[in-house]
Design an enzyme around this catalytic site. Structure first.
Site, PDB file in Angstrom:
ATOM      1  N   ASP A 185       0.814  -1.208   0.000  1.00 19.66           N
ATOM      2  CA  ASP A 185       0.000   0.000   0.000  1.00 19.66           C
ATOM      3  C   ASP A 185       0.852   1.265   0.000  1.00 19.66           C
ATOM      4  OD1 ASP A 185      -2.142  -1.668   0.043  1.00 19.66           O
ATOM      5  OD2 ASP A 185      -2.637  -1.355   2.160  1.00 19.66           O
ATOM      6  N   ASP A 315      -4.045  11.863  22.937  1.00 19.86           N
ATOM      7  CA  ASP A 315      -2.799  11.665  22.204  1.00 19.86           C
ATOM      8  C   ASP A 315      -2.797  12.387  20.857  1.00 19.86           C
ATOM      9  OD1 ASP A 315      -1.733  10.173  24.195  1.00 19.86           O
ATOM     10  OD2 ASP A 315      -1.949   8.227  23.220  1.00 19.86           O
ATOM     11  N   ALA A 327      -7.127   2.469   7.663  1.00 22.83           N
ATOM     12  CA  ALA A 327      -5.724   2.499   8.074  1.00 22.83           C
ATOM     13  C   ALA A 327      -5.620   2.862   9.553  1.00 22.83           C
ATOM     14  CB  ALA A 327      -4.956   3.497   7.189  1.00 22.83           C
TER      15      ALA A 327
END
Length: 447
Positions: A185, A315, A327
């Site tokens: 990918d 985060d 993803a």
């Protein structure tokens, strides 16, 4: 009498401006009457159509060869204002087919670097393109610097015919007809980064580790490449994000080569009024804003079309396309979205709030992300895993849907390929089958 006069007035109002009430994407797909709009073209292009009941000559379309177009008129007078800067239209994925205005002559071959297993497929593909199809093949210069290729005497005559380029130095955007990727990918993401404007069609072969975005196998590459050259292939238009990073000047000089900045674009322009520099990128998967090496929570404000919608404490946050939803966003707990869905996904990374869930916003909105005034530390941004840079107070990241999608060539069609990738690569909904009940012998005798 008054009713008849009213009908005549309405018909006069509708007839001269009928085109303004029709969807511009349909080009006459709507045939209007006073009572209701009738779907269908003047020249029938439907798979099956039957005459309407009564004496009218209207036809009813049961299945169209074209994708559905959103209705833009409501009643006899209300309509959606047509915008010439429309980004995309709703289209049936099965109707997206590749075609060529002229026969393709140049092809860019992208090979995964430092992978010895790809050398033989790379050689076979290049020989096929050059000798059997008489095509001009572009490759990155560092690909030919591989010792296995440089020392291969049999590959020498073909190697001399290559056109080479260097990333961030040479602009090949107007010289490539289509792209072939060999690898995983990452090769598709790299191909996207090379074209900051219009992207040629991309044919991606699965020769890497994951292969979610690379549907083709290399066993019968000759017949598959031949079909693409002939224009016989389905495509999926993968939307990209246009990202603008604006930074305050802090005395750091930017490296510029041949008038190009570190991202391959012309050197960033400076705004004399605010003393800032701006850089623009095209992103296929996602934009990630995180806290970097700091131990403190990230604290960034998210604006949508100029309005503050939330502050992210955690985060970080992921802004992804539907392609990028499978993803990093999927790993952070977001839903997976088909590439044909026009949307932008906003996913928090480990938020310090139980109620902060991923959300999907319409494609075309403008997101702006900045450090909150009370943020204790800076943030870091990366674009498709590259171009990582620090974001300080006063800097901003503006994100919206790009005008330039990436046309990815399909093996079968956009829907089938996507679900096949979910099953094969991510093992979506894979589990051991539940055992059925054993038949009762007594019940069998009674029956």
């Amino acid at each position: 009498m008054e009713m008849e006069q009213e009908k005549m007035n309405v018909s006069k109002e509708l007839s001269p401006d009928a085109a303004s009430y029709c969807c511009s994407a349909c080009h006459g797909d709507e045939a209007w009457s006073y009572s209701r709009p009738v779907r269908g073209r003047a020249k029938s292009r439907s798979l099956s159509a039957s005459p309407a009941l009564g004496s009218t000559k209207e036809s009813r379309r049961t299945r169209s060869l074209h994708g559905p177009c959103p209705v833009t008129t409501f009643g006899p007078k209300a309509c959606v204002l047509q915008n010439p800067q429309t980004i995309m239209h709703i289209q049936d994925p099965a109707s997206q087919r590749l075609t060529w205005n002229k026969s393709p002559k140049s092809v860019l071959v992208i090979k995964k670097i430092r992978d010895a297993s790809l050398l033989q497929p790379f050689k076979e593909l290049c020989v096929y393109l050059m000798e059997e199809n008489n095509m001009i093949v572009y490759v990155e210069k560092k690909v030919l610097e591989d010792p296995a290729i440089a020392c291969d005497d049999n590959f020498g005559p073909v190697k001399k015919k290559f056109c080479t380029f260097r990333e961030d130095y040479d602009d090949i955007s107007n010289q490539i007809d289509f792209i072939i990727c060999l690898g995983g990918d990452g090769t598709l993401l790299y191909a996207s980064s090379l074209f900051q404007g219009s992207v040629p069609p991309v044919m991606a072969f699965h020769l890497g580790s994951l292969g979610f975005l690379t549907p083709f196998t290399f066993e019968n590459f000759q017949s598959q490449v031949a079909q693409v050259i002939e224009g016989n292939a389905a495509i999926v238009l993968r939307s990209r994000l246009k990202v603008r990073v604006v930074k305050e000047l802090r005395g750091k000089k930017m490296t510029v080569h041949n008038g190009l900045s570190e991202n391959g674009l012309p050197a960033p322009g400076l705004d004399p009024e605010v003393g800032k520099q701006a850089m623009q990128y095209q992103v296929l998967n996602e934009v990630v804003i995180d806290r970097g090496p700091s131990s403190y929570l990230s604290n960034v404000d998210v604006y949508l079309d100029g309005h503050l919608i939330t502050t992210v404490q955690g985060d970080g946050v992921i802004v992804s396309t539907p392609t990028g939803s499978t993803a990093y966003a999927a790993a952070a707990g977001a839903s997976m979205i088909h590439p044909n869905v026009p949307a932008i996904m906003l996913t928090p990374i480990c938020p310090h709030s139980l109620s902060f869930r991923p959300i999907v916003v319409p494609a075309g909105v403008e997101l702006k992300i900045m450090l909150s005034p009370e943020a204790r530390n800076t943030a870091w941004v990366s674009l498709d895993g590259r171009k990582r840079q620090e974001i300080r107070h006063g800097d901003s990241i503006t994100i919206t849907t790009s005008r330039y999608p990436l046309p990815s060539i399909c093996v079968r069609d956009p829907v089938s390929d996507w679900f096949e990738s979910l099953a094969q690569c991510l093992h979506w909904n894979v589990r051991k089958k539940q055992a059925h009940f054993a038949e009762d012998e007594e019940d069998g005798e009674d029956s």
